[in-house]
Design a protein around this motif. Structure first.
Motif, PDB file in Angstrom:
ATOM      1  N   LEU A  67       0.936  -1.140   0.129  1.00 42.14           N
ATOM      2  CA  LEU A  67       0.066   0.077   0.037  1.00 42.14           C
ATOM      3  C   LEU A  67       0.795   1.343  -0.034  1.00 42.14           C
ATOM      4  O   LEU A  67       0.386   2.227  -0.364  1.00 42.14           O
ATOM      5  CB  LEU A  67      -0.954  -0.089   1.065  1.00 42.14           C
ATOM      6  CG  LEU A  67      -1.952  -1.121   1.522  1.00 42.14           C
ATOM      7  CD1 LEU A  67      -2.704  -1.076   2.750  1.00 42.14           C
ATOM      8  CD2 LEU A  67      -2.907  -0.931   0.144  1.00 42.14           C
ATOM      9  N   VAL A  68       2.098   1.214   0.571  1.00 43.55           N
ATOM     10  CA  VAL A  68       2.811   2.342   0.437  1.00 43.55           C
ATOM     11  C   VAL A  68       3.962   2.319  -0.311  1.00 43.55           C
ATOM     12  O   VAL A  68       4.608   3.513  -0.583  1.00 43.55           O
ATOM     13  CB  VAL A  68       3.462   2.418   1.956  1.00 43.55           C
ATOM     14  CG1 VAL A  68       2.224   2.539   3.038  1.00 43.55           C
ATOM     15  CG2 VAL A  68       4.343   1.219   2.473  1.00 43.55           C
ATOM     16  N   SER A  71       4.823   5.067  -3.239  1.00 44.57           N
ATOM     17  CA  SER A  71       3.864   6.438  -2.776  1.00 44.57           C
ATOM     18  C   SER A  71       4.790   7.725  -2.549  1.00 44.57           C
ATOM     19  O   SER A  71       6.061   7.460  -2.122  1.00 44.57           O
ATOM     20  CB  SER A  71       3.233   5.945  -1.451  1.00 44.57           C
ATOM     21  OG  SER A  71       1.976   5.287  -1.793  1.00 44.57           O
ATOM     22  N   GLN A  78      -2.569  11.366   2.710  1.00 42.42           N
ATOM     23  CA  GLN A  78      -2.893  10.590   1.699  1.00 42.42           C
ATOM     24  C   GLN A  78      -2.255   9.172   1.923  1.00 42.42           C
ATOM     25  O   GLN A  78      -3.364   8.162   1.618  1.00 42.42           O
ATOM     26  CB  GLN A  78      -2.341  11.107   0.369  1.00 42.42           C
ATOM     27  CG  GLN A  78      -2.676  10.388  -0.715  1.00 42.42           C
ATOM     28  CD  GLN A  78      -2.199  10.996  -2.058  1.00 42.42           C
ATOM     29  OE1 GLN A  78      -0.951  10.517  -2.623  1.00 42.42           O
ATOM     30  NE2 GLN A  78      -3.088  11.982  -2.955  1.00 42.42           N
ATOM     31  N   LEU A  79      -1.147   9.100   2.344  1.00 40.00           N
ATOM     32  CA  LEU A  79      -0.682   7.729   2.818  1.00 40.00           C
ATOM     33  C   LEU A  79      -1.346   6.983   3.635  1.00 40.00           C
ATOM     34  O   LEU A  79      -1.761   5.780   3.624  1.00 40.00           O
ATOM     35  CB  LEU A  79       0.842   7.672   3.078  1.00 40.00           C
ATOM     36  CG  LEU A  79       1.541   6.448   3.068  1.00 40.00           C
ATOM     37  CD1 LEU A  79       2.785   6.523   2.514  1.00 40.00           C
ATOM     38  CD2 LEU A  79       1.745   6.023   4.826  1.00 40.00           C
ATOM     39  N   GLN A  81      -4.470   7.433   4.747  1.00 41.64           N
ATOM     40  CA  GLN A  81      -5.731   7.243   4.346  1.00 41.64           C
ATOM     41  C   GLN A  81      -5.749   6.090   3.428  1.00 41.64           C
ATOM     42  O   GLN A  81      -6.790   5.110   3.403  1.00 41.64           O
ATOM     43  CB  GLN A  81      -6.472   8.378   3.714  1.00 41.64           C
ATOM     44  CG  GLN A  81      -6.813   9.658   4.446  1.00 41.64           C
ATOM     45  CD  GLN A  81      -7.786   9.049   5.432  1.00 41.64           C
ATOM     46  OE1 GLN A  81      -8.905   8.653   4.892  1.00 41.64           O
ATOM     47  NE2 GLN A  81      -7.606   9.272   6.633  1.00 41.64           N
ATOM     48  N   ARG A  82      -4.695   5.837   2.536  1.00 43.28           N
ATOM     49  CA  ARG A  82      -4.573   4.536   1.842  1.00 43.28           C
ATOM     50  C   ARG A  82      -4.494   3.283   2.728  1.00 43.28           C
ATOM     51  O   ARG A  82      -5.255   2.503   2.322  1.00 43.28           O
ATOM     52  CB  ARG A  82      -3.392   4.527   0.852  1.00 43.28           C
ATOM     53  CG  ARG A  82      -3.340   3.392  -0.093  1.00 43.28           C
ATOM     54  CD  ARG A  82      -2.171   3.653  -1.133  1.00 43.28           C
ATOM     55  NE  ARG A  82      -2.121   4.878  -1.816  1.00 43.28           N
ATOM     56  CZ  ARG A  82      -1.578   5.814  -2.172  1.00 43.28           C
ATOM     57  NH1 ARG A  82      -0.454   5.761  -1.273  1.00 43.28           N
ATOM     58  NH2 ARG A  82      -1.668   6.648  -2.696  1.00 43.28           N
ATOM     59  N   VAL A  86      -8.022   2.079   1.887  1.00 42.23           N
ATOM     60  CA  VAL A  86      -7.815   1.095   0.841  1.00 42.23           C
ATOM     61  C   VAL A  86      -7.542  -0.537   1.612  1.00 42.23           C
ATOM     62  O   VAL A  86      -8.174  -1.394   1.369  1.00 42.23           O
ATOM     63  CB  VAL A  86      -6.826   1.380  -0.175  1.00 42.23           C
ATOM     64  CG1 VAL A  86      -6.706   0.209  -1.217  1.00 42.23           C
ATOM     65  CG2 VAL A  86      -7.428   2.643  -0.798  1.00 42.23           C
TER      66      VAL A  86
END
Length: 395
Positions: A67-68, A71, A78-79, A81-82, A86
């Protein structure tokens, strides 16, 4: 800037003496050191508490990695929240320390890329140094008396003692010894870790108040806020929420119920530094002081918290730290770790860019090897407590 890799190293650092609480003990501190590499050659540092275990947190960290990676680490909101939305990690729990370590590493990268300490990115210094309490391990009266004297010599203003023993007289003997050793001016905070029922809590606190208490931490279950509010209304010592208040949602509920006079918050249990700052803001709006909680942290996580606390007005009480118990640390210099690195119970805000700490490669290697060899012996458990079939509350 893009994240290219996430590295994690579990380490185990021994205590001077075992940490003992109402339902168990541990002989040292396990943490996961997290290093976030980027395509611009900068590396950000984070740290995850091994709660509930190093394996559980390492598994969460590895699951978050896709997920990171790729990024922009400077887009911290934003990271996060991902990860939360997500990856569905907004259901906080054993995944929270992993998310906090990643978020902390991004703050370190942001500070390094801007050439400024993280405190300046969080509002600037409200205070130049941050106060921590002196952790007094639960032991026999002679040992407790001696540790209280050690705290006084070190200039600490608050001592912290675990209570909730099987026999209330044991707690009272330790408290009397601590007051004798530390002196009449020392603040004394006691923590029952939810060991008591409401009636037992009222009775126990009444018996302890002759020794002069600053705060009584989580005397009853953190999952029954009306009961906490009831106990708060029946005791003369301010009540500090802990197990009841590890996330912002929890803190909001505690404040709404009037269940505590002081609220503890923990970036490890709520996903990072910005949420710790938000916790303090939530409490400030309610006119309630906030205290930094710790599951046991080494220099990276302590430094990260210091930047938040230094920039936030309502951290007005001594915060939880493990300097009095730790034998060593994994960062260079005299920033964190054992008690001798504190001045009058306080740590200065690191002035260097980012978190302002660097790993000591030799010590990281040494304590990573100790974790590989003896990591199971540092876990949150106690064979003697297990054999007694523990349950909440004790009485």
């Amino acid at each position: 800037m893009r994240i290219t890799r996430v590295r994690a190293t579990p380490v185990a650092v021994p205590y001077r003496t075992d940490e003992t609480w109402a339902f168990g003990r541990r002989r040292g501190l396990v943490a996961l050191l997290v290093e976030v590499d980027t395509d611009e050659g900068l590396t950000g540092l984070g740290e995850a508490a091994a709660y509930p275990s190093a394996d559980a947190v390492l598994g969460a960290l590895r699951a978050m990695e896709p997920l990171v990676v790729g990024s922009d680490p400077l887009r911290i909101e934003q990271l996060v929240q991902r990860i939360d939305v997500v990856g569905t990690y907004h259901h906080t729990g054993c995944s929270s320390p992993a998310a906090a370590a990643l978020e902390t590493a991004c703050w370190d990268l942001l500070g390094k890329s801007c050439g400024t300490p993280v405190v300046n990115l969080l509002g600037g210094r409200f205070r130049d140094r941050v106060e921590f309490f002196h952790y007094v391990a639960a032991a026999g009266p002679d040992e407790v008396r001696a540790e209280g004297a050690r705290a006084a010599r070190a200039g600490a203003r608050t001592c912290y003692l675990k209570v909730g023993s099987d026999d209330l007289d044991t707690d009272l003997e330790r408290l009397a010894a601590l007051r004798e050793g530390a002196g009449r001016k020392m603040g004394i905070r006691v923590d029952a870790n939810e060991a008591w029922s409401a009636g037992a809590a009222v009775q126990a606190v009444a018996a302890m108040e002759e020794f002069g208490l600053e705060l009584v931490e989580q005397p009853v279950s953190g999952r029954n806020l009306p009961e906490m509010a009831y106990v708060r209304s029946r005791i003369g010592t301010p009540l500090l929420a802990n197990e009841a208040s590890w996330t912002r949602s929890d803190q909001f509920a505690v404040l709404r119920e009037g269940a505590a006079d002081v609220v503890s918050a923990d970036q490890q249990m709520d996903g990072g530094l910005l949420n710790l700052k938000r916790s303090a803001g939530l409490c400030a709006a309610a006119g309630v002081p906030v205290v930094k909680h710790s599951l046991g942290e080494l220099g990276v996580a302590v430094a990260a918290a210091v930047h938040v606390i230094a920039s936030t007005p309502n951290f007005r009480c001594a915060n939880q730290g493990y300097g009095a118990l730790l034998t060593d640390d994994i960062v260079e210099g005299r920033f964190a770790g054992p008690l001798e690195n504190y001045t009058d119970g306080c740590l200065e805000v690191p002035p260097e860019p980012g978190l302002g700490v660097r790993l000591d490669a030799e010590k990281v290697g040494r304590y990573a090897e100790l974790y590989r060899e003896e990591g199971a012996g540092f876990a949150f458990h106690d064979p003697a407590a297990l054999s007694r079939a523990p349950a909440l509350p004790k009485r």
